[in-house]
Design a protein around this motif. Structure first.
Motif, short mmCIF file in Angstrom:
data_model
loop_
_atom_site.label_atom_id
_atom_site.label_comp_id
_atom_site.label_asym_id
_atom_site.label_seq_id
_atom_site.Cartn_x
_atom_site.Cartn_y
_atom_site.Cartn_z
N MET A 1 0.83 -1.20 0.00
CA MET A 1 0.00 0.00 0.00
C MET A 1 0.87 1.26 0.00
N ILE A 2 1.90 1.26 0.85
CA ILE A 2 2.78 2.43 0.95
C ILE A 2 3.49 2.69 -0.38
N LYS A 3 4.01 1.61 -0.99
CA LYS A 3 4.68 1.75 -2.29
C LYS A 3 3.72 2.32 -3.33
N LEU A 4 2.48 1.85 -3.32
CA LEU A 4 1.51 2.33 -4.30
C LEU A 4 1.21 3.80 -4.09
N GLU A 5 1.14 4.21 -2.82
CA GLU A 5 0.85 5.62 -2.53
C GLU A 5 2.00 6.51 -2.99
N GLN A 6 3.22 5.93 -3.04
CA GLN A 6 4.38 6.69 -3.55
C GLN A 6 4.53 6.52 -5.06
N PHE A 7 3.54 5.92 -5.70
CA PHE A 7 3.55 5.64 -7.14
C PHE A 7 4.74 4.78 -7.55
N ASP A 8 5.29 4.00 -6.60
CA ASP A 8 6.38 3.07 -6.91
C ASP A 8 5.75 1.74 -7.31
N TYR A 9 5.25 1.68 -8.55
CA TYR A 9 4.53 0.49 -9.00
C TYR A 9 5.44 -0.72 -9.07
N VAL A 10 6.72 -0.49 -9.47
CA VAL A 10 7.64 -1.62 -9.58
C VAL A 10 7.89 -2.23 -8.21
N GLY A 11 8.17 -1.38 -7.23
CA GLY A 11 8.39 -1.86 -5.87
C GLY A 11 7.19 -2.64 -5.35
N ALA A 12 6.00 -2.07 -5.57
CA ALA A 12 4.79 -2.74 -5.11
C ALA A 12 4.63 -4.10 -5.78
N SER A 13 4.92 -4.15 -7.10
CA SER A 13 4.77 -5.42 -7.83
C SER A 13 5.75 -6.47 -7.32
N VAL A 14 6.97 -6.02 -7.04
CA VAL A 14 7.98 -6.97 -6.56
C VAL A 14 7.56 -7.56 -5.21
N ILE A 15 7.10 -6.68 -4.29
CA ILE A 15 6.68 -7.17 -2.98
C ILE A 15 5.48 -8.11 -3.12
N ALA A 16 4.53 -7.71 -3.97
CA ALA A 16 3.35 -8.54 -4.17
C ALA A 16 3.73 -9.91 -4.71
N THR A 17 4.66 -9.93 -5.68
CA THR A 17 5.08 -11.21 -6.27
C THR A 17 5.79 -12.07 -5.23
N ALA A 18 6.67 -11.44 -4.44
CA ALA A 18 7.38 -12.19 -3.40
C ALA A 18 6.36 -12.78 -2.41
N MET A 19 5.34 -11.98 -2.09
CA MET A 19 4.33 -12.43 -1.13
C MET A 19 3.53 -13.60 -1.70
N LEU A 20 3.11 -13.46 -2.99
CA LEU A 20 2.38 -14.56 -3.62
C LEU A 20 3.25 -15.81 -3.65
N GLY A 21 4.56 -15.62 -3.92
CA GLY A 21 5.49 -16.75 -3.96
C GLY A 21 5.58 -17.45 -2.62
N VAL A 22 5.71 -16.66 -1.54
CA VAL A 22 5.81 -17.25 -0.22
C VAL A 22 4.53 -18.01 0.14
N SER A 23 3.35 -17.40 -0.13
CA SER A 23 2.11 -18.12 0.21
C SER A 23 1.98 -19.38 -0.62
N PHE A 24 2.41 -19.29 -1.90
CA PHE A 24 2.32 -20.48 -2.74
C PHE A 24 3.19 -21.61 -2.19
N LEU A 25 4.43 -21.27 -1.80
CA LEU A 25 5.33 -22.29 -1.25
C LEU A 25 4.77 -22.90 0.03
N LEU A 26 4.20 -22.05 0.88
CA LEU A 26 3.62 -22.53 2.13
C LEU A 26 2.49 -23.53 1.85
N LEU A 27 1.60 -23.14 0.95
CA LEU A 27 0.46 -24.00 0.64
C LEU A 27 0.94 -25.31 0.01
#
Lengths: 277, 295
Positions: A235-261
């Motif tokens: 959310m913070i990255k998006l508010e700073q219009f840092d779309y790349v940063g937000a996408s990287v964090i989101a992807t890392a997060m999706l990756g971690v949840s995927f590995l856990l599941l």
């Protein structure tokens, strides 16, 4: 299966409904998710790693993961107790209690968030009782765990409940008649039967907890490094219009949840194989 | 600190896993007590707190908070969002359940998995993907600006994010129900000469109506209550792009507690109505399924 195949010839509308389904799915879900992939695809490994492994990010991951695991464990124990009581015992108000279990599914997360914050604040009903003991809940990881415990409870109860219901009493009775002590009966008959469902409930609660936002941000206080969760960082990255940063964090997060599941799925398969043997 | 708090309740829990028969009444009572205490503290108390806080300033302040123009605008926007998202997802759910429950085709299990996808994505990410697509620096951003179309931080973005997060509810309810019911009755109708549409309206729809209503209820509750995804795309323009949950957040952050909890109490009432209707439907559906099994 052979009977099912015959329906294709008999019933009309296959092309139309499949077309609508795939078209709508692509437009609403797949295309937007593809945008995330495209954004991240242009980043490159080193840049990806720099953002994903930055200190602030790592501490947010620790907070998110730690609180989600703690809350899911708490719900594993008490969710099992609730499911057990609802399936095995009769008591006044049981139907009301059964309906109440779904409250976290129905209550908007923002409402849960502000209600929990009001309750656990030092001047709140529960916070007021804990403050003299030196336990601070609001604006700490403990507060995040409380919010995630609220959100995750129905996942455990609703996955364990039907399995307990189907568990045949005869198996237990036989074990008891054959002289098994209650503890033995529990460990050898009941626990193996409900373990896969418990694991699923745990996994669902954990996955939900990792991504949860609305109920957490109010009680967390969002102090960087202390009570900042991963979704908030996005959310913070998006508010700073840092779309790349937000996408990287989101992807890392999706990756971690995927590995856990994935890990939990494998664990479950192993448990089932052991149980069936 | 977390560990300290956990050790107390955990220590009381092991009796939880004893078989029921021959169980001493004391253990039973203890277990029921533990379960009810947990539910009371974690579920009931927050719910009570919402209504108590909402009425803390008296009935006058409560009504004033709900009739204020920004609150009214937020209610209208929330109702509009649900009025768009729910019918679209109902249409999709009916189409998806028809092709998945009535036909065999390659890639079916992949399709079912993809339909569930929005459930496993964090709400923040659900909103974010639309910003990446339609935002000022998004993939389609320049083109949209050229044509003067605003999607993100405006109504279309809120609608899209809401549709995304509520996407699976109806389909998920209908697919297993229709699979269980089987296609015999539809096949009979078609072989007797009824058209596909007629069969759908007169045979399928009546058979699945309660399941459909159940899905609509859950879909609607989420559509009206969604916070994270909508928060990302809304832009938080007061009176314009604020849904009720977002309005709650703004009021809360302004320390306007009575107003925040007043609006929250409306959402909590919606949740209670949803739960009550859901419970009634569950009894009703259970009765219907039992009657079917008796044939």
């Amino acid at each position: 299966m052979t009977a099912r195949t015959a329906h294709r010839a008999l019933l009309p509308g296959f092309g139309l409904t499949l077309g609508i389904t795939v078209g709508y799915l692509s437009l609403i879900v797949l295309l937007p998710l593809a945008a995330l992939t495209i954004k991240v695809g242009g980043v490159g490994w080193t840049a990806f790693w720099d953002i994903a492994a930055s200190p602030r990010m790592l501490s947010a991951f620790r907070v998110s993961l730690g609180t989600a695991v703690a809350a899911a464990l708490l719900n594993l124990v008490f969710g099992l107790a609730v499911a057990w009581v609802l399936v095995r015992y009769e008591f006044p108000g049981k139907r009301f209690v059964d309906a109440l279990v779904d409250l976290p599914f129905a209550l908007p997360t923002a409402v849960a968030g502000i209600a929990l914050t009001a309750l656990y604040a030092p001047n709140g009903w529960i916070g007021g009782l804990l403050a003299p003991l030196g336990i601070k809940v609001v604006f700490t990881p403990l507060g995040i765990a409380v919010a995630l415990a609220f959100i995750g409870l129905p996942f455990v109860v609703r996955t364990v409940q039907p399995v307990l219901q189907d568990l045949e009493a005869e198996q237990e009775e036989a074990a008891t008649v054959l002289g098994a002590a209650r503890v033995q009966c529990l460990a050898r008959v009941i626990l193996p039967a409900i373990l896969p469902a418990l694991t699923t409930g745990f996994a669902l609660a954990l996955a939900r907890g990792l991504g949860e936002y609305g109920s957490v941000i109010f009680i967390a206080g969002n102090l960087p490094g202390v009570s900042e969760i991963v979704p908030l960082l996005i959310m913070i990255k998006l508010e700073q219009f840092d779309y790349v940063g937000a996408s990287v964090i989101a992807t890392a997060m999706l990756g971690v949840s995927f590995l856990l599941l994935l890990a939990i799925n494998l664990l479950q398969r192993w448990m089932r194989a052991r149980h069936d043997r | 600190m977390t560990a300290e708090l956990l050790s107390g309740p955990l220590a009381a829990a092991p009796p939880a896993a004893r078989p029921a028969f021959g169980e001493p009444p004391a253990v039973r009572r203890l277990l029921i007590g533990v379960a009810l205490a947990y539910l009371g503290v974690f579920l009931l108390l927050p719910l009570v707190a919402v209504f108590t806080q909402a009425l803390a300033g008296g009935v006058g302040a409560y009504i004033e908070a709900l009739t204020e123009p920004d609150a009214a605008a937020a209610m209208r926007l929330t109702l509009l969002t649900a009025a768009v998202a729910v019918p679209l997802n109902v249409a999709f759910g009916l189409a998806a359940s028809w092709c998945i429950a009535r036909f065999e085709f390659p890639g079916k299990s992949l399709l079912v998995t993809l339909i569930d996808l929005p459930f496993s994505v964090s709400p923040v990410i659900s909103g974010m993907v639309f910003v990446l697509l339609f935002g000022a620096q998004g993939l389609l951003g320049p083109w949209l600006r050229e044509h003067d179309v605003q999607i993100v931080f405006a109504l279309p973005g809120i609608l899209l994010a809401t549709i995304f997060v509520t996407f699976p509810f109806v389909a998920r309810e209908l697919i297993p129900l229709m699979q269980e019911q089987g296609a015999e009755e539809e096949e009979a109708a078609v072989s007797l000469g009824a058209s596909g549409w007629r069969t759908f309206w007169h045979v399928t729809l009546p058979k699945v109506r309660w399941g459909l209503l159940y899905g609509v209820l859950l879909c609607n509750a989420r559509a009206m209550g969604e916070f994270g995804a909508v928060s990302v795309v809304s832009g938080h323009i007061r009176g314009e792009t604020n849904t009720m949950p977002l309005h709650v957040e703004i009021l809360y952050n302004e320390y306007n507690m009575v107003a925040a909890f007043a609006v929250a109490s409306l959402l909590a009432s919606l949740a209670l109505v949803t739960l009550a209707a859901k419970t009634v439907l569950e009894w009703r559906c259970a009765g219907e399924l039992a009657a079917k099994a008796g044939h």
